[in-house]
Design an enzyme around this catalytic site. Structure first.
Site, short mmCIF file in Angstrom:
data_model
loop_
_atom_site.label_atom_id
_atom_site.label_comp_id
_atom_site.label_asym_id
_atom_site.label_seq_id
_atom_site.Cartn_x
_atom_site.Cartn_y
_atom_site.Cartn_z
N GLU A 127 -39.41 12.09 50.84
CA GLU A 127 -39.52 11.82 49.41
C GLU A 127 -39.91 13.12 48.73
O GLU A 127 -40.34 14.07 49.41
CB GLU A 127 -40.60 10.76 49.16
CG GLU A 127 -40.27 9.43 49.80
CD GLU A 127 -41.27 8.34 49.44
OE1 GLU A 127 -42.28 8.66 48.77
OE2 GLU A 127 -41.03 7.20 49.84
N GLY A 242 -33.86 12.42 67.53
CA GLY A 242 -33.13 13.24 66.57
C GLY A 242 -33.32 14.72 66.83
O GLY A 242 -32.40 15.52 66.69
N GLU A 363 -35.98 17.57 60.07
CA GLU A 363 -36.47 16.76 61.20
C GLU A 363 -37.76 17.35 61.78
O GLU A 363 -37.97 17.38 62.98
CB GLU A 363 -35.36 16.58 62.26
CG GLU A 363 -34.19 15.82 61.66
CD GLU A 363 -33.33 15.06 62.64
OE1 GLU A 363 -33.77 14.79 63.77
OE2 GLU A 363 -32.21 14.71 62.25
C1 LIG Z 1 -30.55 19.98 53.97
C2 LIG Z 1 -31.64 19.02 54.26
C3 LIG Z 1 -31.31 17.78 54.82
C4 LIG Z 1 -32.31 16.85 55.07
N1 LIG Z 1 -31.96 15.61 55.53
C5 LIG Z 1 -32.90 14.63 55.57
C6 LIG Z 1 -32.56 13.27 55.86
O1 LIG Z 1 -31.39 12.96 56.14
N2 LIG Z 1 -33.51 12.34 55.84
C7 LIG Z 1 -34.80 12.63 55.54
O2 LIG Z 1 -35.61 11.73 55.51
N3 LIG Z 1 -35.17 13.91 55.27
C8 LIG Z 1 -34.25 14.91 55.28
N4 LIG Z 1 -34.62 16.21 54.97
C9 LIG Z 1 -36.01 16.48 54.63
C10 LIG Z 1 -36.75 17.35 55.64
O3 LIG Z 1 -37.01 16.64 56.78
C11 LIG Z 1 -38.00 17.89 54.95
O4 LIG Z 1 -37.56 18.85 54.01
C12 LIG Z 1 -38.97 18.48 55.91
O5 LIG Z 1 -39.56 17.48 56.67
C13 LIG Z 1 -40.05 19.29 55.21
O6 LIG Z 1 -40.64 18.57 54.16
P1 LIG Z 1 -40.83 19.24 52.72
O7 LIG Z 1 -39.52 19.79 52.33
O8 LIG Z 1 -41.43 18.25 51.84
O9 LIG Z 1 -41.81 20.42 52.97
P2 LIG Z 1 -43.45 20.35 53.02
O10 LIG Z 1 -43.85 19.21 53.86
O11 LIG Z 1 -43.95 20.39 51.63
O12 LIG Z 1 -43.74 21.69 53.75
C14 LIG Z 1 -43.87 22.96 53.09
C15 LIG Z 1 -44.38 23.98 54.11
O13 LIG Z 1 -45.68 23.61 54.54
C16 LIG Z 1 -45.74 23.52 55.95
N5 LIG Z 1 -46.66 22.44 56.32
C17 LIG Z 1 -46.72 21.19 55.87
N6 LIG Z 1 -47.71 20.52 56.48
C18 LIG Z 1 -48.29 21.36 57.34
C19 LIG Z 1 -49.38 21.28 58.25
N7 LIG Z 1 -50.05 20.15 58.44
N8 LIG Z 1 -49.71 22.37 58.97
C20 LIG Z 1 -49.00 23.53 58.84
N9 LIG Z 1 -47.96 23.66 57.99
C21 LIG Z 1 -47.62 22.60 57.26
C22 LIG Z 1 -44.31 23.20 56.36
O14 LIG Z 1 -44.09 23.55 57.71
C23 LIG Z 1 -43.55 24.06 55.39
O15 LIG Z 1 -43.52 25.37 55.86
C24 LIG Z 1 -33.65 17.17 54.78
C25 LIG Z 1 -33.96 18.43 54.26
C26 LIG Z 1 -32.98 19.34 54.00
C27 LIG Z 1 -33.37 20.66 53.41
#
Ligand SMILES: Cc1cc2nc3c(=O)[nH]c(=O)nc-3n(C[C@H](O)[C@H](O)[C@H](O)COP(=O)(O)OP(=O)(O)OC[C@H]3O[C@@H](n4cnc5c(N)ncnc54)[C@H](O)[C@@H]3O)c2cc1C
Lengths: 379, 248
Positions: A127, A242, A363
């Site tokens: 989300e 996955g 993922e």
């Molecule tokens: C092209 C694309 C396709 C995707 N497809 C899907 C899909 O089909 N279904 C779906 O559900 N999702 C999908 N995603 C979502 C994807 O899984 C998320 O973008 C990913 O999990 C990261 O979440 P975020 O973007 O909110 O980043 P955030 O969670 O905001 O992370 C930002 C940064 O903070 C770091 N971070 C966060 N928490 C911690 C922690 N506890 N300790 C250290 N570092 C941390 C992260 O590693 C990252 O570097 C997709 C994303 C993209 C870009």
């Protein structure tokens, strides 16, 4: 210990290789450049049975093991990761959960058409404000007796537009936190669902990533996947498998870039000899080959554990972390070996480098894999 | 109607060829084996004919003369869609021997249409199909680019500058040229799974004489390095052609 593939494994690898070379390579640059969804290519992928290769034959799938899946994902990702991710999401994030936890009716109605590749699935967990922290779901699924009423927004959904079947994660009992999350099978054309514009991405531009909005969407009770409150656990379990798919994708991106760099280094001359005869370039290629081989073992080990019915979450997190980091390093070096030619689209390696970046993010980011792996160390 | 497709097991076309035992035998270590490209197209056409409901084709069988090494190739043919596979357990010494073995099989097992590739990409003998037709006293049509099994059986063949259409009766041997099918089929997951259950029969070789023996193989000479001569110095070129290449 046995490092041999079976004859069937090799046949599947060759089939995927032939498909990638024949059907995906022509046009891959243009599809990426103009962000054109690979409609025809996905149709052929379905005809060959790759979209449901992991599903049992009882449910119209290919009945193949996870080792075969790693080999096929690698070959397809060498050429076109936009297509590979469609295959990965359908197989391991959507079909797997329905096959493992669905009712017979759900399997008949939803799994079979997806296993045949006639319909495509999508996995709606992330989300706008719940990415790495998938526990903080804001999408709600209110229990209305005979149905759930779903409201909220999902982000970054692969197959967002092309999918007919969604697995949607939503909060039913907020007070129970992640134990109150349900997983629902939702038909994409249900009233109240709208799909946002195509995300204009850095790489894998041909795969359709969209946000999906739910506005008072009614989902029948019988479409809940698993027990009440099982949603979060299902999401985590699905991602364990996955990640084998995405690790194999990263492996393919790395080995695709490596093969191109190796060929180029044997042809390109500088200072009177092929650049591979400059030790700096030869050593770069040696490093690439070693890391790719290690990534391949990680992927195969995780796949083997899954096929043996042993726990594989820890191994798949290691595979995903290592393969994604390898893909990034190897593709960067492949561009370097190509010099200026590597920086233009014609030579493929810049695209592979852009694709590699995504494998470190989705993922579960590389950072999140380290959380999973380090927690596993304490078990 | 039953179709038999002769399958030759050949090294992948990108193989770096090496020989062993004093250059009398192919060194097969590390070779990846494939279905001879012409045979693969013939198989594809045979399957198209079977799938076309207008035809009465009810069986497509593949046959190979070879050792157990060739079974992977036969199983691939089954995965692509052949109904059954036969391996005649013999070393495919020469075309006469191979055609003779298949003819022995055909004497006991009736097929209406036999496909063979016009050549195989390993030894390029281009003889098995014609010899087989001769052994069986069937008509043998070479350079076939299409086989049509509608009311009349019409076979098209490529001739210089055009096409020839020939009417024939079964049984006959069609020796196929590229063009017989558009492209070879990729086995599907379902096909690979079904191949597990399809029969691959191994039959002993018939006692047949081997009439020829390879004395030696030779590889073409490696290409020498290319010498670049400045266009200003034509006299250097003449000098090299005269004294080094000795062609002037
Ligand atoms: C092209 C694309 C396709 C995707 N497809 C899907 C899909 O089909 N279904 C779906 O559900 N999702 C999908 N995603 C979502 C994807 O899984 C998320 O973008 C990913 O999990 C990261 O979440 P975020 O973007 O909110 O980043 P955030 O969670 O905001 O992370 C930002 C940064 O903070 C770091 N971070 C966060 N928490 C911690 C922690 N506890 N300790 C250290 N570092 C941390 C992260 O590693 C990252 O570097 C997709 C994303 C993209 C870009």
């Amino acid at each position: 210990m046995n490092f041999e593939f079976t004859e069937e494994h090799l046949m599947i690898r060759d089939a995927a290789r032939d498909f990638a070379q024949r059907e995906l390579l022509p046009g891959v640059i243009e599809r990426d450049d103009k962000a054109i969804y690979p409609t025809e290519q996905v149709k052929k992928l379905a005809e060959l049975g790759f979209l449901g290769m992991l599903v049992g034959s009882k449910y119209d799938g290919g009945g193949m093991d996870t080792i075969s899946y790693v080999l096929a994902m690698e070959e397809i990702s060498k050429v076109d990761s936009s297509v590979a991710v469609i295959m990965s999401v359908n197989n391991s994030l959507v079909c797997w959960g329905v096959e493992k936890y669905g009712t017979e009716e759900q399997k008949e109605k939803y799994l079979k058409p997806m296993a045949r590749g006639e319909k495509i699935g999508a996995f709606l967990l992330s989300e706008p404000e719940a990415g790495s922290d998938a526990t903080s779901q804001r999408t709600t699924a209110i229990d209305m007796g005979d149905h759930y009423l779903v409201n909220g927004t999902k982000n970054w959904i692969t197959n967002g537009k092309s999918a007919s079947t969604y697995i949607v994660f939503a909060q039913t009992h907020k007070e129970l936190k992640h134990r109150g999350i349900n997983a629902l099978i939702v038909e994409a054309d249900t009233e109240g669902i709208s799909v946002g514009p195509h995300e204009n991405k850095m790489g894998m531009r041909a795969s359709d990533t969209h946000s999906v909005m739910f506005n008072n969407v009614k989902v029948p009770k019988e479409n809940r996947l698993g027990e009440e409150g099982f949603g979060f656990k299902l999401a985590m379990k699905s991602l364990e498998g996955g990640r084998i798919g995405i690790a194999s994708q990263a492996l393919g991106i790395a080995s695709g870039a490596y093969e191109l760099a190796l060929k180029y280094a044997q042809e390109r001359k500088a200072f009177g000899k092929e650049i591979i005869n400059h030790q700096v370039i030869a050593f770069k290629l040696a490093d690439m080959a070693v890391e790719i081989e290690a990534a391949r073992y990680f992927c195969l080990k995780a796949a083997w554990l899954k096929d043996q019915g042993k726990p594989y979450g820890h191994a798949s997190a290691m595979a995903k972390l290592y393969a994604a980091e390898t893909a990034m390093k190897v593709t960067t070096e492949a561009v370097q070996i190509h010099g200026g030619y590597g920086y233009v689209k014609e030579y493929h390696v810049e695209r592979l480098m852009r694709e590699a970046k995504l494998t470190q993010i989705y993922e579960g980011t590389s950072e999140i894999q380290k959380i999973v792996i380090s927690r596993g160390l304490m078990d | 109607m039953k179709i038999l497709v002769c399958i030759s097991n050949v090294p992948d076309t990108t193989t770096k060829v090496k020989f062993k035992e004093d250059n009398t035998l192919l060194d097969d270590s590390g070779i990846q084996w494939i279905i001879n490209p012409w045979d693969e197209l013939a198989l594809t056409r045979a399957l198209e004919l079977k799938e076309d409901a207008g035809n009465s084709v009810n069986e497509v069988c593949v046959i190979n003369v070879g050792g157990s090494l060739t079974e992977a190739t036969l199983r691939k043919a089954l995965a692509i869609g052949a109904d059954k596979a036969i391996r005649i357990d013999a070393c495919p010494s020469d075309a006469y021997h191979v055609a003779g073995q298949i003819a022995e099989y055909l004497k006991e097992n009736v097929y209406d249409l036999i496909f063979s590739g016009i050549e195989s990409s390993d030894y390029n003998g281009s003889s098995v199909g014609a010899m087989l037709a001769e052994f069986m006293n069937y008509s043998g049509i070479s350079s076939v680019t299409n086989v049509n099994l509608d009311d009349d059986i019409v076979v098209s063949r490529a001739i210089p500058g055009g096409k020839q259409m020939i009417k024939t009766e079964t049984p006959f041997v069609a020796i196929v040229q590229k063009g017989i099918a558009k492209e070879p089929r990729i086995p599907s997951m379902r096909g690979i799974m079904m191949a597990r259950k399809k029969p691959l029969e191994v039959i002993p070789a018939a006692e047949l004489p081997v009439l020829t023996q390879t004395v030696k193989f030779e590889l073409p000479q490696a290409k020498g390095t290319c010498k670049m001569i400045d266009p200003e110095h034509v006299e250097q070129l003449v000098e090299l052609l005269k004294n080094e290449a000795k062609v002037l």
